[in-house]
Design an enzyme around this catalytic site. Sequence first.
Site, PDB file in Angstrom:
ATOM      1  N   ASP A 173       0.851  -1.195   0.000  1.00  0.00           N
ATOM      2  CA  ASP A 173       0.000   0.000   0.000  1.00  0.00           C
ATOM      3  C   ASP A 173       0.888   1.247   0.000  1.00  0.00           C
ATOM      4  OD1 ASP A 173      -2.981   0.851   0.428  1.00  0.00           O
ATOM      5  OD2 ASP A 173      -1.809   2.152   1.741  1.00  0.00           O
ATOM      6  N   ASN A 181      -2.643  12.890  -3.567  1.00  0.00           N
ATOM      7  CA  ASN A 181      -3.769  13.361  -4.377  1.00  0.00           C
ATOM      8  C   ASN A 181      -4.160  14.782  -4.019  1.00  0.00           C
ATOM      9  OD1 ASN A 181      -4.436  11.387  -6.273  1.00  0.00           O
ATOM     10  ND2 ASN A 181      -5.655  10.195  -4.820  1.00  0.00           N
ATOM     11  N   GLU A 216      -4.759   2.433  -4.261  1.00  0.00           N
ATOM     12  CA  GLU A 216      -3.301   2.518  -4.207  1.00  0.00           C
ATOM     13  C   GLU A 216      -2.674   1.240  -3.647  1.00  0.00           C
ATOM     14  OE1 GLU A 216      -4.827   4.425  -0.340  1.00  0.00           O
ATOM     15  OE2 GLU A 216      -5.469   4.169  -2.419  1.00  0.00           O
TER      16      GLU A 216
END
Length: 300
Positions: A173, A181, A216
């Site tokens: 991860d 973002n 992700e």
Amino acid sequence: MEESETGVLDLSEILAATKQVSRAACFVVLSGSEAGRMYTLADDLCVIGRTQEAAIRIVGDGVSRRHAQITRLPTGQVILVDLGSRNGTYCNGDRIHERILQDGDKIQVGGTTILKFSYQDAIEQDFMQRQYESVTRDALTGCHNRKSFDERLPTELAFALRHKRPMSLVMLDIDHFKTINDTYGHPGGDAVLSQMGMLLREVTREEDIVCRYGGEEFAIILREEARDGAYLVAERLRFAIDERPFSFEGTIIPVTASLGVATWDGGSPPRPQELLKSADTALYQAKQQGRNRVISAPLV
């Protein structure tokens, strides 16, 4: 090729000969763990089987290491020969030792894998490849998608159990991806995901299965990799990510990842969800302990 009475080659024969030369011998997987994948016969001799050296590598129930052999004769004919496989080679439902293949023949190796033999031109080959990629690959990262992962994990576990070999799963991860973002926008986040997919495919072995699990998060299936070896693979991935200069529009974006590793190493028959849960729990612990680290779970 014969000439007509006028001494001129018949046009239909010329077109037929040209068509034969331009169409390659292909094998399309109709059923099994890699349904939709196409193999083009590049050499005059190749092997179907689960060995890494096989040109048509099939990892399925009942497939021998060297299951069958394909030979292309100077005449252009393609011959399929069983190599003494345990479960046999079938063509159109009949068990065979040797068979000259015809366009459209269906070949079964092992218990569930069926391939269709056909002659295809470059346009048809490109179309089949695009179809396969669209079904099994994540467009952004180039990795296998979640559907492909859900199909391959049970298959790989069954292979490990049958051959009494270990198998590991790494869950990865990207740390603080929401911050990426928020800072660089979704285009920046997409750039990081795309570069991450490329890095993971570069660092892992050809036989490893790298998947975008969702968002992700990525999953890597490591065949025949025991607990210690899988930990080292995960640590190598973590280090490569930490060192890689991810970028977006000329700006370097610091990226790290947390990884959880789970391994089946010969205990009771494994279940996909148990292995997945174990790797996911280890990943959560890596996050809780400060991120940018690898945690290996107890053996499943």
